[in-house]
Design a protein around this motif. Structure first.
Motif, mmCIF file in Angstrom:
data_model
loop_
_atom_site.group_PDB
_atom_site.id
_atom_site.type_symbol
_atom_site.label_atom_id
_atom_site.label_comp_id
_atom_site.label_asym_id
_atom_site.label_seq_id
_atom_site.Cartn_x
_atom_site.Cartn_y
_atom_site.Cartn_z
ATOM 1 N N ASN A 94 0.770 -1.339 0.028
ATOM 2 C CA ASN A 94 -0.021 0.026 0.088
ATOM 3 C C ASN A 94 0.845 1.217 0.071
ATOM 4 O O ASN A 94 0.528 2.330 -0.336
ATOM 5 C CB ASN A 94 -1.014 -0.003 1.296
ATOM 6 N N ASP A 95 2.174 1.083 0.359
ATOM 7 C CA ASP A 95 2.918 2.329 0.582
ATOM 8 C C ASP A 95 3.682 2.419 -0.860
ATOM 9 O O ASP A 95 3.848 3.527 -1.670
ATOM 10 C CB ASP A 95 4.007 2.208 1.439
ATOM 11 N N ILE A 96 4.272 1.101 -1.520
ATOM 12 C CA ILE A 96 5.143 1.259 -2.658
ATOM 13 C C ILE A 96 5.127 -0.494 -2.877
ATOM 14 O O ILE A 96 5.411 -1.162 -2.206
ATOM 15 C CB ILE A 96 6.633 1.690 -2.449
ATOM 16 N N ALA A 97 4.972 -0.612 -4.441
ATOM 17 C CA ALA A 97 4.653 -1.941 -4.762
ATOM 18 C C ALA A 97 5.794 -2.416 -5.500
ATOM 19 O O ALA A 97 6.020 -3.667 -6.066
ATOM 20 C CB ALA A 97 3.374 -2.152 -5.694
ATOM 21 N N VAL A 98 6.746 -1.560 -5.809
ATOM 22 C CA VAL A 98 8.013 -1.881 -6.563
ATOM 23 C C VAL A 98 8.695 -3.079 -5.993
ATOM 24 O O VAL A 98 9.336 -3.929 -6.767
ATOM 25 C CB VAL A 98 9.003 -0.633 -6.492
ATOM 26 N N GLY A 99 8.842 -3.328 -4.740
ATOM 27 C CA GLY A 99 9.568 -4.297 -4.135
ATOM 28 C C GLY A 99 9.174 -5.579 -4.574
ATOM 29 O O GLY A 99 9.676 -6.861 -4.657
ATOM 30 N N MET A 100 7.730 -5.801 -4.962
ATOM 31 C CA MET A 100 6.861 -6.989 -4.758
ATOM 32 C C MET A 100 7.459 -7.484 -6.293
ATOM 33 O O MET A 100 7.278 -8.741 -6.382
ATOM 34 C CB MET A 100 5.421 -6.479 -5.004
ATOM 35 N N SER A 101 7.848 -6.618 -7.135
ATOM 36 C CA SER A 101 8.134 -6.947 -8.297
ATOM 37 C C SER A 101 9.306 -8.158 -8.404
ATOM 38 O O SER A 101 9.549 -9.004 -8.934
ATOM 39 C CB SER A 101 8.415 -5.829 -9.355
ATOM 40 N N LEU A 102 10.261 -7.925 -7.444
ATOM 41 C CA LEU A 102 11.314 -8.832 -7.301
ATOM 42 C C LEU A 102 11.013 -10.229 -7.184
ATOM 43 O O LEU A 102 11.799 -11.029 -7.740
ATOM 44 C CB LEU A 102 12.170 -8.490 -5.993
ATOM 45 N N ASP A 103 9.976 -10.614 -6.573
ATOM 46 C CA ASP A 103 9.570 -11.992 -6.326
ATOM 47 C C ASP A 103 9.095 -12.446 -7.815
ATOM 48 O O ASP A 103 8.809 -13.723 -7.863
ATOM 49 C CB ASP A 103 8.314 -12.147 -5.448
ATOM 50 N N ALA A 104 8.916 -11.676 -8.685
ATOM 51 C CA ALA A 104 8.431 -12.247 -10.060
ATOM 52 C C ALA A 104 9.660 -12.454 -11.134
ATOM 53 O O ALA A 104 9.239 -13.062 -12.151
ATOM 54 C CB ALA A 104 7.446 -11.348 -10.760
ATOM 55 N N MET A 105 10.952 -12.073 -10.658
ATOM 56 C CA MET A 105 11.970 -12.360 -11.610
ATOM 57 C C MET A 105 12.387 -13.664 -11.292
ATOM 58 O O MET A 105 12.111 -14.694 -10.617
ATOM 59 C CB MET A 105 13.219 -11.443 -10.989
ATOM 60 N N THR A 106 13.424 -13.904 -12.378
ATOM 61 C CA THR A 106 14.149 -15.185 -12.155
ATOM 62 C C THR A 106 15.621 -15.026 -12.390
ATOM 63 O O THR A 106 16.228 -13.839 -12.844
ATOM 64 C CB THR A 106 13.794 -16.023 -13.590
ATOM 65 N N GLY A 107 16.489 -15.534 -11.587
ATOM 66 C CA GLY A 107 17.989 -15.570 -11.525
ATOM 67 C C GLY A 107 18.284 -14.842 -10.332
ATOM 68 O O GLY A 107 17.405 -14.238 -9.658
ATOM 69 N N ASN A 108 19.421 -14.855 -10.185
ATOM 70 C CA ASN A 108 19.969 -14.151 -8.800
ATOM 71 C C ASN A 108 20.409 -12.706 -8.957
ATOM 72 O O ASN A 108 20.072 -12.178 -10.000
ATOM 73 C CB ASN A 108 21.393 -14.893 -8.404
#
Length: 324
Positions: A94-108
């Motif tokens: 609810n404050d910022i959703a940008v960090g959530m996008s990291l869980d959608a990535m692949t690779g280290n």
């Protein structure tokens, strides 16, 4: 002689004052208590690495969610009431959703840094008064624990616990999402309120969910990001050498964290199977569906909050091939 003693005393006093001024005691707020293996087995070694590999007198002190509830932690850190935060991006959607996008990535994180995704996330958090220090990834991702094995139609007709980020995967498999906090998973499985629960591949043992669920759905999906953030004013108050040492230590530990999480996930699965849980496999068709559903669903949800930022990150990820 008196002059010499006075000069020596002044020098010692000056040295002590310099040492005190260089001392940095930082308070780190964690979204999880030590019962979650990613705290004691990953966060604590990271804190120790930062303390040992900075030449300044850096000291980190951790407090947990008993101090501030997990979903309410971003604001007090951004305002400087705490210096650092260990969390997951979905916790402050609810404050910022940008960090959530990291869980959608692949690779280290090495791949994400090369793609520019890491830097883009850092830039947007800095707009919130926070500096991204590290992303400690569990590349084993998420899974769904079930009371019964998957059927011919995957999870059709079943109620599956999952916060909103899981909903696209649950729905792609024919299930109905039920939003419940983690503390209600055990009794809800026990009473049949839900037929399964989505969660990271590390964590079920501590909560003893093997007592109320018998199956581990495979394949897993996504990857779990554990973000380490620092209040931006705190970051800027550190001298240039300390900031450089922190960045070097953090980048190195990000790769170490992958191995730590691999070991935790392997141990977790071994324990769950020893407690009687069995693997239940999706068909290849359904397995292909969840990878796409997770990547698109997580980013679409994040875009509903921060559309321009997520468009940038989606583009970087797609161009570099680090999207789902």
């Amino acid at each position: 002689m008196k002059l010499l003693r006075t000069a020596a005393l002044a020098a010692i006093t000056s040295l002590c004052a310099t040492t005190v001024s260089q001392a940095q005691e930082l308070r780190l707020l964690s979204s999880w208590d030590p019962s979650y293996a990613a705290v004691g087995n990953v966060l604590v070694p990271f804190m120790e690495k930062l303390e040992s590999e900075t030449t300044g007198d850096l000291s980190l002190d951790m407090v947990g969610p008993e101090t501030i509830p997990p979903f309410e932690q971003l604001d007090p850190v951004s305002r400087g009431l705490f210096d650092m935060l260990y969390t997951n991006g979905a916790y402050h959607f609810n404050d910022i959703a940008v960090g959530m996008s990291l869980d959608a990535m692949t690779g280290n994180t090495e791949a994400l840094r090369e793609a520019g995704v890491w830097q883009a996330v850092d830039k947007h958090y800095q707009d919130m008064g926070l500096k991204l220090i590290a992303v400690l990834f569990d590349l084993n991702g998420y899974h769904i624990m079930l009371k019964e094995p998957v059927g011919d139609n995957a999870l059709e007709g079943r109620r599956i616990r999952g916060t909103p980020i899981y909903h696209p995967v649950i729905e792609a498999l024919g299930g109905s999402p039920v939003v419940l906090p983690g503390g209600e998973i055990y009794p809800s499985l026990e009473r049949g309120v839900v037929d399964g629960a989505a969660w990271p591949t590390v964590g079920a043992v501590a909560f003893k969910w093997y007592e109320v669920a018998d199956y581990l759905m495979r394949p897993t999906f996504g990857q779990v990001s554990h973000m380490v953030l620092m209040n931006l004013d705190t970051w800027n108050s550190l001298d240039e050498q300390t900031r450089s040492e922190i960045e070097t230590a953090a980048a190195s530990f990000e790769l170490e964290a992958n191995k730590l999480f691999d070991d935790l996930a392997a141990k977790e699965r071994e324990t769950l199977e020893s407690e009687g849980m069995e693997v239940t496999e999706l068909s290849q068709e359904m397995a292909d569906k969840i990878s796409e559903a997770w990547f698109k669903g997580a980013l679409d949800l994040a875009a509903s909050k921060n559309p321009e930022a997520i468009e940038e990150i989606r583009g970087l990820a797609s161009e570099a091939g680090v999207g789902g």
